[in-house]
Motif scaffolding. Sequence first.
Motif, PDB file in Angstrom:
ATOM      1  N   THR A  45       0.825  -1.200   0.000  1.00  0.00           N
ATOM      2  CA  THR A  45       0.000   0.000   0.000  1.00  0.00           C
ATOM      3  C   THR A  45       0.860   1.251   0.000  1.00  0.00           C
ATOM      4  O   THR A  45       2.042   1.196   0.348  1.00  0.00           O
ATOM      5  N   ARG A  46       0.261   2.359  -0.388  1.00  0.00           N
ATOM      6  CA  ARG A  46       0.945   3.648  -0.276  1.00  0.00           C
ATOM      7  C   ARG A  46       1.093   3.974   1.198  1.00  0.00           C
ATOM      8  O   ARG A  46       0.324   3.506   2.036  1.00  0.00           O
ATOM      9  N   GLN A  47       2.052   4.829   1.519  1.00  0.00           N
ATOM     10  CA  GLN A  47       2.130   5.322   2.888  1.00  0.00           C
ATOM     11  C   GLN A  47       0.888   6.148   3.158  1.00  0.00           C
ATOM     12  O   GLN A  47       0.371   6.830   2.271  1.00  0.00           O
ATOM     13  N   GLN A  48       0.399   6.118   4.379  1.00  0.00           N
ATOM     14  CA  GLN A  48      -0.840   6.790   4.729  1.00  0.00           C
ATOM     15  C   GLN A  48      -0.654   8.293   4.959  1.00  0.00           C
ATOM     16  O   GLN A  48      -1.632   9.038   4.953  1.00  0.00           O
ATOM     17  N   VAL A  49       0.575   8.739   5.162  1.00  0.00           N
ATOM     18  CA  VAL A  49       0.850  10.148   5.437  1.00  0.00           C
ATOM     19  C   VAL A  49       0.291  11.010   4.310  1.00  0.00           C
ATOM     20  O   VAL A  49       0.550  10.764   3.135  1.00  0.00           O
ATOM     21  N   GLY A  50      -0.498  12.004   4.679  1.00  0.00           N
ATOM     22  CA  GLY A  50      -1.052  12.933   3.706  1.00  0.00           C
ATOM     23  C   GLY A  50      -2.355  12.492   3.076  1.00  0.00           C
ATOM     24  O   GLY A  50      -2.966  13.253   2.330  1.00  0.00           O
ATOM     25  N   LEU A  51      -2.811  11.263   3.369  1.00  0.00           N
ATOM     26  CA  LEU A  51      -4.067  10.785   2.805  1.00  0.00           C
ATOM     27  C   LEU A  51      -5.232  11.159   3.714  1.00  0.00           C
ATOM     28  O   LEU A  51      -5.116  11.135   4.939  1.00  0.00           O
ATOM     29  N   GLU A  52      -6.347  11.495   3.108  1.00  0.00           N
ATOM     30  CA  GLU A  52      -7.575  11.779   3.851  1.00  0.00           C
ATOM     31  C   GLU A  52      -8.196  10.452   4.293  1.00  0.00           C
ATOM     32  O   GLU A  52      -7.814   9.384   3.824  1.00  0.00           O
ATOM     33  N   ARG A  53      -9.189  10.540   5.174  1.00  0.00           N
ATOM     34  CA  ARG A  53      -9.825   9.343   5.748  1.00  0.00           C
ATOM     35  C   ARG A  53     -10.268   8.346   4.671  1.00  0.00           C
ATOM     36  O   ARG A  53      -9.945   7.160   4.745  1.00  0.00           O
ATOM     37  N   ARG A  54     -11.022   8.786   3.694  1.00  0.00           N
ATOM     38  CA  ARG A  54     -11.516   7.876   2.643  1.00  0.00           C
ATOM     39  C   ARG A  54     -10.373   7.243   1.858  1.00  0.00           C
ATOM     40  O   ARG A  54     -10.420   6.066   1.504  1.00  0.00           O
ATOM     41  N   GLU A  55      -9.357   8.034   1.560  1.00  0.00           N
ATOM     42  CA  GLU A  55      -8.202   7.519   0.820  1.00  0.00           C
ATOM     43  C   GLU A  55      -7.468   6.474   1.647  1.00  0.00           C
ATOM     44  O   GLU A  55      -6.998   5.468   1.106  1.00  0.00           O
ATOM     45  N   ARG A  56      -7.366   6.687   2.940  1.00  0.00           N
ATOM     46  CA  ARG A  56      -6.714   5.722   3.832  1.00  0.00           C
ATOM     47  C   ARG A  56      -7.480   4.396   3.842  1.00  0.00           C
ATOM     48  O   ARG A  56      -6.888   3.325   3.788  1.00  0.00           O
ATOM     49  N   GLU A  57      -8.803   4.495   3.940  1.00  0.00           N
ATOM     50  CA  GLU A  57      -9.623   3.283   3.964  1.00  0.00           C
ATOM     51  C   GLU A  57      -9.485   2.499   2.659  1.00  0.00           C
ATOM     52  O   GLU A  57      -9.352   1.281   2.682  1.00  0.00           O
ATOM     53  N   GLU A  58      -9.507   3.192   1.550  1.00  0.00           N
ATOM     54  CA  GLU A  58      -9.345   2.533   0.246  1.00  0.00           C
ATOM     55  C   GLU A  58      -7.942   1.938   0.116  1.00  0.00           C
ATOM     56  O   GLU A  58      -7.770   0.839  -0.425  1.00  0.00           O
ATOM     57  N   ASN A  59      -6.949   2.643   0.621  1.00  0.00           N
ATOM     58  CA  ASN A  59      -5.560   2.211   0.532  1.00  0.00           C
ATOM     59  C   ASN A  59      -5.331   0.861   1.218  1.00  0.00           C
ATOM     60  O   ASN A  59      -4.585   0.027   0.716  1.00  0.00           O
ATOM     61  N   ASP A 119      -4.242  17.877  13.701  1.00  0.00           N
ATOM     62  CA  ASP A 119      -2.817  17.862  14.064  1.00  0.00           C
ATOM     63  C   ASP A 119      -1.938  18.110  12.860  1.00  0.00           C
ATOM     64  O   ASP A 119      -0.891  18.728  12.956  1.00  0.00           O
ATOM     65  N   PHE A 120      -2.334  17.575  11.713  1.00  0.00           N
ATOM     66  CA  PHE A 120      -1.569  17.724  10.479  1.00  0.00           C
ATOM     67  C   PHE A 120      -2.514  18.099   9.350  1.00  0.00           C
ATOM     68  O   PHE A 120      -3.648  17.650   9.314  1.00  0.00           O
ATOM     69  N   ARG A 121      -2.038  18.864   8.428  1.00  0.00           N
ATOM     70  CA  ARG A 121      -2.781  19.120   7.198  1.00  0.00           C
ATOM     71  C   ARG A 121      -2.338  18.092   6.175  1.00  0.00           C
ATOM     72  O   ARG A 121      -1.225  17.583   6.237  1.00  0.00           O
ATOM     73  N   ALA A 122      -3.186  17.819   5.210  1.00  0.00           N
ATOM     74  CA  ALA A 122      -2.866  16.815   4.180  1.00  0.00           C
ATOM     75  C   ALA A 122      -1.589  17.163   3.423  1.00  0.00           C
ATOM     76  O   ALA A 122      -0.871  16.279   2.987  1.00  0.00           O
ATOM     77  N   ASP A 123      -1.300  18.451   3.252  1.00  0.00           N
ATOM     78  CA  ASP A 123      -0.098  18.862   2.506  1.00  0.00           C
ATOM     79  C   ASP A 123       1.110  19.014   3.398  1.00  0.00           C
ATOM     80  O   ASP A 123       2.166  19.442   2.959  1.00  0.00           O
ATOM     81  N   GLU A 124       0.990  18.646   4.651  1.00  0.00           N
ATOM     82  CA  GLU A 124       2.074  18.835   5.618  1.00  0.00           C
ATOM     83  C   GLU A 124       2.692  17.485   5.960  1.00  0.00           C
ATOM     84  O   GLU A 124       2.087  16.666   6.621  1.00  0.00           O
ATOM     85  N   SER A 125       3.887  17.238   5.488  1.00  0.00           N
ATOM     86  CA  SER A 125       4.513  15.950   5.756  1.00  0.00           C
ATOM     87  C   SER A 125       5.735  16.088   6.664  1.00  0.00           C
ATOM     88  O   SER A 125       6.374  15.102   6.994  1.00  0.00           O
ATOM     89  N   ALA A 126       6.046  17.300   7.078  1.00  0.00           N
ATOM     90  CA  ALA A 126       7.209  17.519   7.948  1.00  0.00           C
ATOM     91  C   ALA A 126       6.914  16.980   9.349  1.00  0.00           C
ATOM     92  O   ALA A 126       5.800  17.058   9.846  1.00  0.00           O
ATOM     93  N   THR A 127       7.918  16.437   9.960  1.00  0.00           N
ATOM     94  CA  THR A 127       7.794  15.933  11.325  1.00  0.00           C
ATOM     95  C   THR A 127       7.799  17.096  12.301  1.00  0.00           C
ATOM     96  O   THR A 127       8.492  18.086  12.103  1.00  0.00           O
ATOM     97  N   ILE A 128       7.026  16.951  13.360  1.00  0.00           N
ATOM     98  CA  ILE A 128       6.982  17.994  14.384  1.00  0.00           C
ATOM     99  C   ILE A 128       8.299  18.005  15.143  1.00  0.00           C
ATOM    100  O   ILE A 128       8.834  17.018  15.497  1.00  0.00           O
TER     101      ILE A 128
END
Length: 128
Positions: A45-59, A119-128
Amino acid sequence: MALDPLHWRRFFRRQFNQSADLARAVSQLGGLPFAPSAVRRVKLTRQQVGLERREREENVRAAFRVPEEAEIEIAGRRVLLIDDVYTTGATVRAVAKALKKGGAGTVDVLTFARVLPGDFRADESATI
C-alpha cells in the motif's frame, strides 16, 4: 497477540517494524503469546501520510489476511492488536476485519500514539 504488519518490501527497506517491537514488549510484560504471523499484509500500500480518511480506507482495503496456517492459532480467541500510531483507524479496522474473518473471537486494540484531527494538514509531511 497480533500486530499491524509491514509489507515485506517496506520491512526490507526499513529493517524494523515498530509495531512488532511494541507487541513483543507487551507480550513479554503481560505474559501473552506473541503471534506476529497471525496476520499478513498481502497488498503493498501507499504510505498513509497525507491521505484523507476515505483515501486511507481505500488504501488498506483487502491489504491484510490471516494465513491458513494461523487460523487455528486465533480461532475463537481474543486477539490483542498492537498498532503504533492511530490516525483515522483505517488500518486498525482493516486488520481487525481480517482477524475476525480468519476466525478470531474478538479483537481488542492497543495503540501507543493518537493523531488528533487537525494535528496535520494533508499537505504537511514535515515531522513535528
